[in-house]
Design a protein around this motif. Structure first.
Motif, PDB file in Angstrom:
ATOM      1  N   GLN A 113       0.827  -1.206   0.000  1.00  0.00           N
ATOM      2  CA  GLN A 113       0.000   0.000   0.000  1.00  0.00           C
ATOM      3  C   GLN A 113       0.862   1.258   0.000  1.00  0.00           C
ATOM      4  OE1 GLN A 113      -3.149   0.040   2.917  1.00  0.00           O
ATOM      5  NE2 GLN A 113      -3.337   2.232   2.834  1.00  0.00           N
ATOM      6  N   ASP A 114       1.938   1.270   0.779  1.00  0.00           N
ATOM      7  CA  ASP A 114       2.839   2.419   0.818  1.00  0.00           C
ATOM      8  C   ASP A 114       3.547   2.592  -0.517  1.00  0.00           C
ATOM      9  OD1 ASP A 114       2.164   2.880   3.449  1.00  0.00           O
ATOM     10  OD2 ASP A 114       4.005   2.020   4.274  1.00  0.00           O
ATOM     11  N   ARG A 115       4.055   1.494  -1.053  1.00  0.00           N
ATOM     12  CA  ARG A 115       4.778   1.544  -2.315  1.00  0.00           C
ATOM     13  C   ARG A 115       3.867   2.027  -3.441  1.00  0.00           C
ATOM     14  NH1 ARG A 115       6.731  -3.658  -2.839  1.00  0.00           N
ATOM     15  NH2 ARG A 115       5.203  -4.172  -4.406  1.00  0.00           N
ATOM     16  N   GLU A 116       2.635   1.557  -3.432  1.00  0.00           N
ATOM     17  CA  GLU A 116       1.699   1.919  -4.492  1.00  0.00           C
ATOM     18  C   GLU A 116       1.353   3.410  -4.455  1.00  0.00           C
ATOM     19  OE1 GLU A 116      -2.606   0.545  -6.301  1.00  0.00           O
ATOM     20  OE2 GLU A 116      -1.766  -0.530  -4.605  1.00  0.00           O
ATOM     21  N   VAL A 117       1.051   3.940  -3.284  1.00  0.00           N
ATOM     22  CA  VAL A 117       0.652   5.346  -3.198  1.00  0.00           C
ATOM     23  C   VAL A 117       1.821   6.267  -3.556  1.00  0.00           C
ATOM     24  CG1 VAL A 117       1.051   5.748  -0.715  1.00  0.00           C
ATOM     25  CG2 VAL A 117      -0.780   6.959  -1.892  1.00  0.00           C
ATOM     26  N   ALA A 134      -8.057   5.911  -8.831  1.00  0.00           N
ATOM     27  CA  ALA A 134      -7.298   4.681  -9.099  1.00  0.00           C
ATOM     28  C   ALA A 134      -7.276   3.751  -7.887  1.00  0.00           C
ATOM     29  CB  ALA A 134      -5.868   5.025  -9.519  1.00  0.00           C
ATOM     30  N   LEU A 135      -7.240   4.321  -6.678  1.00  0.00           N
ATOM     31  CA  LEU A 135      -7.189   3.516  -5.463  1.00  0.00           C
ATOM     32  C   LEU A 135      -8.578   3.176  -4.929  1.00  0.00           C
ATOM     33  CD1 LEU A 135      -4.282   5.384  -3.633  1.00  0.00           C
ATOM     34  CD2 LEU A 135      -4.176   3.118  -4.716  1.00  0.00           C
ATOM     35  N   GLY A 136      -9.595   3.837  -5.461  1.00  0.00           N
ATOM     36  CA  GLY A 136     -10.957   3.582  -5.005  1.00  0.00           C
ATOM     37  C   GLY A 136     -11.220   4.085  -3.599  1.00  0.00           C
ATOM     38  N   CYS A 137     -10.703   5.267  -3.284  1.00  0.00           N
ATOM     39  CA  CYS A 137     -10.907   5.830  -1.957  1.00  0.00           C
ATOM     40  C   CYS A 137     -11.118   7.336  -2.072  1.00  0.00           C
ATOM     41  CB  CYS A 137      -9.721   5.507  -1.045  1.00  0.00           C
ATOM     42  SG  CYS A 137      -8.159   6.182  -1.599  1.00  0.00           S
ATOM     43  N   ALA A 138     -11.416   7.966  -0.960  1.00  0.00           N
ATOM     44  CA  ALA A 138     -11.657   9.406  -0.927  1.00  0.00           C
ATOM     45  C   ALA A 138     -10.344  10.175  -1.039  1.00  0.00           C
ATOM     46  CB  ALA A 138     -12.355   9.775   0.382  1.00  0.00           C
ATOM     47  N   PRO A 139     -10.386  11.409  -1.594  1.00  0.00           N
ATOM     48  CA  PRO A 139      -9.156  12.220  -1.689  1.00  0.00           C
ATOM     49  C   PRO A 139      -8.478  12.442  -0.341  1.00  0.00           C
ATOM     50  CG  PRO A 139     -10.868  13.163  -3.068  1.00  0.00           C
ATOM     51  CD  PRO A 139     -11.514  12.061  -2.270  1.00  0.00           C
ATOM     52  N   GLY A 140      -9.248  12.605   0.714  1.00  0.00           N
ATOM     53  CA  GLY A 140      -8.646  12.765   2.043  1.00  0.00           C
ATOM     54  C   GLY A 140      -7.885  11.532   2.479  1.00  0.00           C
ATOM     55  N   THR A 141      -8.389  10.375   2.089  1.00  0.00           N
ATOM     56  CA  THR A 141      -7.704   9.122   2.401  1.00  0.00           C
ATOM     57  C   THR A 141      -6.381   9.044   1.645  1.00  0.00           C
ATOM     58  OG1 THR A 141      -9.834   8.053   2.743  1.00  0.00           O
ATOM     59  CG2 THR A 141      -7.933   6.606   2.404  1.00  0.00           C
ATOM     60  N   VAL A 142      -6.381   9.506   0.394  1.00  0.00           N
ATOM     61  CA  VAL A 142      -5.148   9.533  -0.398  1.00  0.00           C
ATOM     62  C   VAL A 142      -4.108  10.392   0.306  1.00  0.00           C
ATOM     63  CG1 VAL A 142      -4.110  10.382  -2.535  1.00  0.00           C
ATOM     64  CG2 VAL A 142      -6.215   9.070  -2.624  1.00  0.00           C
ATOM     65  N   LYS A 143      -4.526  11.576   0.768  1.00  0.00           N
ATOM     66  CA  LYS A 143      -3.592  12.483   1.447  1.00  0.00           C
ATOM     67  C   LYS A 143      -2.999  11.834   2.690  1.00  0.00           C
ATOM     68  CE  LYS A 143      -5.526  16.894   0.016  1.00  0.00           C
ATOM     69  NZ  LYS A 143      -6.090  18.167   0.474  1.00  0.00           N
ATOM     70  N   SER A 144      -3.837  11.200   3.488  1.00  0.00           N
ATOM     71  CA  SER A 144      -3.326  10.598   4.724  1.00  0.00           C
ATOM     72  C   SER A 144      -2.442   9.392   4.420  1.00  0.00           C
ATOM     73  CB  SER A 144      -4.468  10.227   5.667  1.00  0.00           C
ATOM     74  OG  SER A 144      -5.313   9.262   5.093  1.00  0.00           O
ATOM     75  N   ARG A 145      -2.831   8.557   3.458  1.00  0.00           N
ATOM     76  CA  ARG A 145      -1.994   7.406   3.093  1.00  0.00           C
ATOM     77  C   ARG A 145      -0.641   7.856   2.573  1.00  0.00           C
ATOM     78  NH1 ARG A 145      -5.774   3.185  -0.352  1.00  0.00           N
ATOM     79  NH2 ARG A 145      -7.262   2.749   1.318  1.00  0.00           N
ATOM     80  N   LEU A 146      -0.650   8.893   1.712  1.00  0.00           N
ATOM     81  CA  LEU A 146       0.598   9.394   1.155  1.00  0.00           C
ATOM     82  C   LEU A 146       1.477   9.990   2.242  1.00  0.00           C
ATOM     83  CD1 LEU A 146       2.340   9.854  -1.325  1.00  0.00           C
ATOM     84  CD2 LEU A 146       1.094  11.995  -1.712  1.00  0.00           C
ATOM     85  N   SER A 147       0.880  10.748   3.139  1.00  0.00           N
ATOM     86  CA  SER A 147       1.638  11.355   4.224  1.00  0.00           C
ATOM     87  C   SER A 147       2.283  10.291   5.108  1.00  0.00           C
ATOM     88  CB  SER A 147       0.717  12.249   5.056  1.00  0.00           C
ATOM     89  OG  SER A 147       1.424  12.813   6.130  1.00  0.00           O
ATOM     90  N   ARG A 148       1.511   9.280   5.485  1.00  0.00           N
ATOM     91  CA  ARG A 148       2.068   8.208   6.321  1.00  0.00           C
ATOM     92  C   ARG A 148       3.135   7.416   5.577  1.00  0.00           C
ATOM     93  NH1 ARG A 148      -3.440   7.710   7.824  1.00  0.00           N
ATOM     94  NH2 ARG A 148      -3.680   5.939   6.442  1.00  0.00           N
ATOM     95  N   ALA A 149       2.898   7.138   4.288  1.00  0.00           N
ATOM     96  CA  ALA A 149       3.876   6.376   3.505  1.00  0.00           C
ATOM     97  C   ALA A 149       5.179   7.159   3.362  1.00  0.00           C
ATOM     98  CB  ALA A 149       3.304   6.034   2.128  1.00  0.00           C
TER      99      ALA A 149
END
Length: 169
Positions: A113-117, A134-149
């Motif tokens: 998940q980290d590598r993909e984002v 592309a990930l099938g999630c909300a934009p806010g989720t993308v931001k948090s996943r990217l930040s954590r990754a």
């Protein structure tokens, strides 16, 4: 026309996930076939690229799971479009300071998940909206996943932790 236009980005997407060029080629091809049969379900007016990349990414994940192995990540940075001359983001600056081989090795050891984002944002240069589709999630989720990754990537690369502030993702 659509295949020619998106074959490069579809292949790179599959390659980030599958880790093997032959498997990525198969996943991209299967993704195009599935997208063709699903065109009737495509929402008119919606962006095509993220929709297609979601299908290709799912195909690559399915092939990777079926293979039952974790292959190395090959990064192909050659883009079919020119880069802009804007100042790099803080995250891009962090990535730019490290030798590419070290980044590749570090990304290989990270969770899928980290590598993909990270790959979607920095190697395929998708916008947050495209990533969300592309990930099938909300934009806010993308931001948090990217930040954590990115935080985990910095940690693995030995970067000191930074406090979240203006300009950070």
């Amino acid at each position: 026309m659509l295949v020619r236009r998106y074959e490069g980005v579809a292949f790179r997407t599959a390659l980030f996930i599958a880790g093997d060029a032959a498997e990525a080629q198969d996943a991209a091809q299967s993704g195009f076939i599935k997208a063709y049969y699903a065109l009737a379900r495509f929402r008119r007016g919606a962006p095509f690229r993220p929709w297609l990349l979601k299908i290709v990414a799912n195909e690559a994940r399915n092939q990777r799971r079926a293979a039952g192995r974790r292959a190395g990540l090959e990064l192909r940075l050659a883009e079919d479009r020119p880069r802009d001359d804007a100042a790099p983001s803080p995250e891009a600056a962090v990535l730019g300071r490290e030798p590419l081989d070290e980044i590749v090795a570090t990304l290989n050891g990270m969770a899928d998940q980290d590598r993909e984002v990270i790959a979607l944002r920095y190697f395929l240069e998708l916008s947050e909206a495209e990533m969300a589709a592309a990930l099938g999630c909300a934009p806010g989720t993308v931001k948090s996943r990217l930040s954590r990754a990115l935080g985990r990537l910095r940690q693995r690369l030995g970067e000191p932790a930074r406090a979240a502030g203006a300009g950070d993702v």
